[in-house]
Design an enzyme around this catalytic site. Structure first.
Site, PDB file in Angstrom:
ATOM      1  N   CYS A   1       0.478   3.711   3.316  1.00  0.00           N
ATOM      2  CA  CYS A   1       0.958   3.579   4.644  1.00  0.00           C
ATOM      3  C   CYS A   1       2.238   4.214   5.056  1.00  0.00           C
ATOM      4  CB  CYS A   1       1.093   2.118   4.709  1.00  0.00           C
ATOM      5  SG  CYS A   1      -0.455   1.058   5.385  1.00  0.00           S
TER       6      CYS A   1
ATOM      7  N   PHE B   1     -33.057   5.797 -16.083  1.00  0.00           N
ATOM      8  CA  PHE B   1     -34.104   6.923 -15.931  1.00  0.00           C
ATOM      9  C   PHE B   1     -33.108   8.156 -15.546  1.00  0.00           C
ATOM     10  CE2 PHE B   1     -36.571   9.913 -13.481  1.00  0.00           C
ATOM     11  CZ  PHE B   1     -37.477  10.414 -14.579  1.00  0.00           C
TER      12      PHE B   1
ATOM     13  N   HIS C   1      -8.448   7.796   2.448  1.00  0.00           N
ATOM     14  CA  HIS C   1      -8.176   8.923   1.939  1.00  0.00           C
ATOM     15  C   HIS C   1      -9.009   9.664   1.233  1.00  0.00           C
ATOM     16  CE1 HIS C   1      -8.171   6.219  -1.658  1.00  0.00           C
ATOM     17  NE2 HIS C   1      -8.224   7.593  -2.365  1.00  0.00           N
TER      18      HIS C   1
ATOM     19  N   ASN D   1     -14.109   9.195  -1.877  1.00  0.00           N
ATOM     20  CA  ASN D   1     -14.913   8.023  -2.517  1.00  0.00           C
ATOM     21  C   ASN D   1     -14.350   6.909  -1.579  1.00  0.00           C
ATOM     22  OD1 ASN D   1     -15.299   9.854  -4.634  1.00  0.00           O
ATOM     23  ND2 ASN D   1     -13.304   9.255  -5.691  1.00  0.00           N
TER      24      ASN D   1
ATOM     25  N   CYS E   1       0.866  -1.122   0.165  1.00  0.00           N
ATOM     26  CA  CYS E   1       0.153  -0.103   0.045  1.00  0.00           C
ATOM     27  C   CYS E   1       1.093   1.137   0.078  1.00  0.00           C
ATOM     28  CB  CYS E   1      -0.905   0.288   1.198  1.00  0.00           C
ATOM     29  SG  CYS E   1      -1.747   1.392   1.441  1.00  0.00           S
TER      30      CYS E   1
HETATM   31 ZN   LIG Z   1      -2.153   1.479   3.794  1.00  0.00          ZN
END
Ligand SMILES: [Zn+2]
Ligand SMILES: [Zn+2]
Ligand SMILES: [Zn+2]
Length: 352
Positions: free
Chosen positions: A56, A321, A179, A166, A53
């Site tokens: 991190c 729609f 985040h 998000n 990641c």
């Molecule tokens: Zn992370």
């Protein structure tokens, strides 16, 4: 304003561009760069990636150099253990460049996609659920939002900064480490422009702020009220577009989020975490977006505009729609949604 990813290059150079739709008056950001970003989530799946990641603490070298970092006490730091870290987005929707291509004001109106796209990393450890962060940590995140917005306000290229989060693949997140993002642009986004025009109209007709009026009415008859404190009010708006859509507004009129004092940011953080925690618990941990709507940089005080946070849990899909009409079908009444979020059960007593 919708960023559109495409693998084709604009004029063969892969740069971002704002295009104005001559019919809808919407701005679209054509951003071929965005197509290259990694997807940590498989399509629709929320499986944890086994990869490293980049957000991190300890993996700072995996990202562009930070533009700001905060210590646990909210101090700006250059090095040492950070609690909140702000970095340029590696795959920006807009380009942070000084020289701009000239604007095209032809039938097809376009301008260079200049702007700033930053990522606010909300915690040093690999936490994925926002509601698992402490109130103090979320206060730091909001301090970073405010400070970055105040900073970019001083940049003459920019007219507006959209802060948004998000969370979850269904809400458009591509990395799971908590985040949020800031996209600052030289154009005022269509949604904000609409709110500005409508609220100015209301002010002219009634001599008061339409948002202050909403607060007054939602408190007077609290059927859509979700939460209230001395500083903030949260409710499901009368014409909510999405099930469980919830807005948080400061009780005291203010048009610009970037002028909010520290004490109020704490109050906002506490309320937001509480509401998101309830959504997670009661609505089966949905993906969600939240965003801050605030007045553009070009003004310092607007009597008719009132900054606010909109929380949009992803419990339903936007379908034919909605895309076709631009108006929404909402299957949960805002009154019922507010009741669930406030009391943790349906109005008829059923547990959700
Ligand atoms: Zn992370
Ligand atoms: Zn107001
Ligand atoms: Zn709004």
């Amino acid at each position: 304003m919708r960023p559109v990813s495409s693998t084709s290059k604009i004029g063969g150079c892969g740069m971002s561009e704002f295009r104005k739709d001559p019919l809808s008056d919407h701005w679209v950001i054509i951003a071929p760069n965005r197509a290259e970003r990694p997807e940590q989530f498989g399509l629709g799946s929320l499986e944890r990636s086994t990869g490293r990641c980049p957000f991190c603490r300890g993996h700072e070298a995996d990202t562009p150099a930070q533009t700001a970092a905060y210590s646990a006490t909210g101090r700006l730091i250059d090095q040492g253990p950070w609690q909140v870290r702000v970095i340029p987005n590696k795959f920006p929707a807009v380009e942070n460049v000084r020289e701009q291509r000239p604007e095209q004001r032809d039938f097809f109106r376009s301008r260079h996609g200049v702007g700033v796209h930053e990522v606010i990393i909300e915690c040093p450890d690999h936490v994925t659920a926002f509601s698992h962060l402490s109130d103090q940590q979320i206060s730091l995140v909001f301090q970073a939002y405010r400070d970055r917005m105040a900073y970019w306000r001083g940049d003459p290229r920019l007219a507006y900064a959209q802060i948004f989060k998000n969370s979850g693949a269904s809400a458009g997140a591509s990395l799971e480490h908590a985040h949020s993002q800031l996209i600052a642009t030289p154009v005022v986004p269509t949604q904000i422009e609409n709110e500005l025009v409508r609220s100015a109209d209301y002010f002219q007709q009634h001599g008061r702020c339409v948002f202050c009026e909403m607060i007054r009415r939602e408190l007077a008859d609290p059927i859509r009220l979700v939460e209230q404190t001395e500083q903030f009010v949260a409710f499901c708006p009368f014409a909510s577009q999405f099930p469980y859509e919830t807005w948080i507004l400061p009780r005291q009129h203010g048009s610009h989020f970037e002028f909010t004092e520290d004490g109020r940011l704490v109050g906002l953080a506490v309320m937001l975490r509480k509401i998101l925690g309830r959504m997670e618990h009661l609505l089966n941990d949905p993906g969600f977006n939240y965003l801050i709507h605030t007045a553009p940089f070009g003004s310092t005080h607007l009597s008719h505009y009132h900054w606010h946070v909109e929380i949009l849990p992803r419990v339903s899909n936007t379908a034919g729609f909605e895309w076709g009409a631009g108006d929404y079908i909402n299957m949960v009444t805002p009154e019922q949604a507010a009741h669930v979020l406030r009391f943790g059960r349906e109005p008829d007593g059923r547990q959700t």
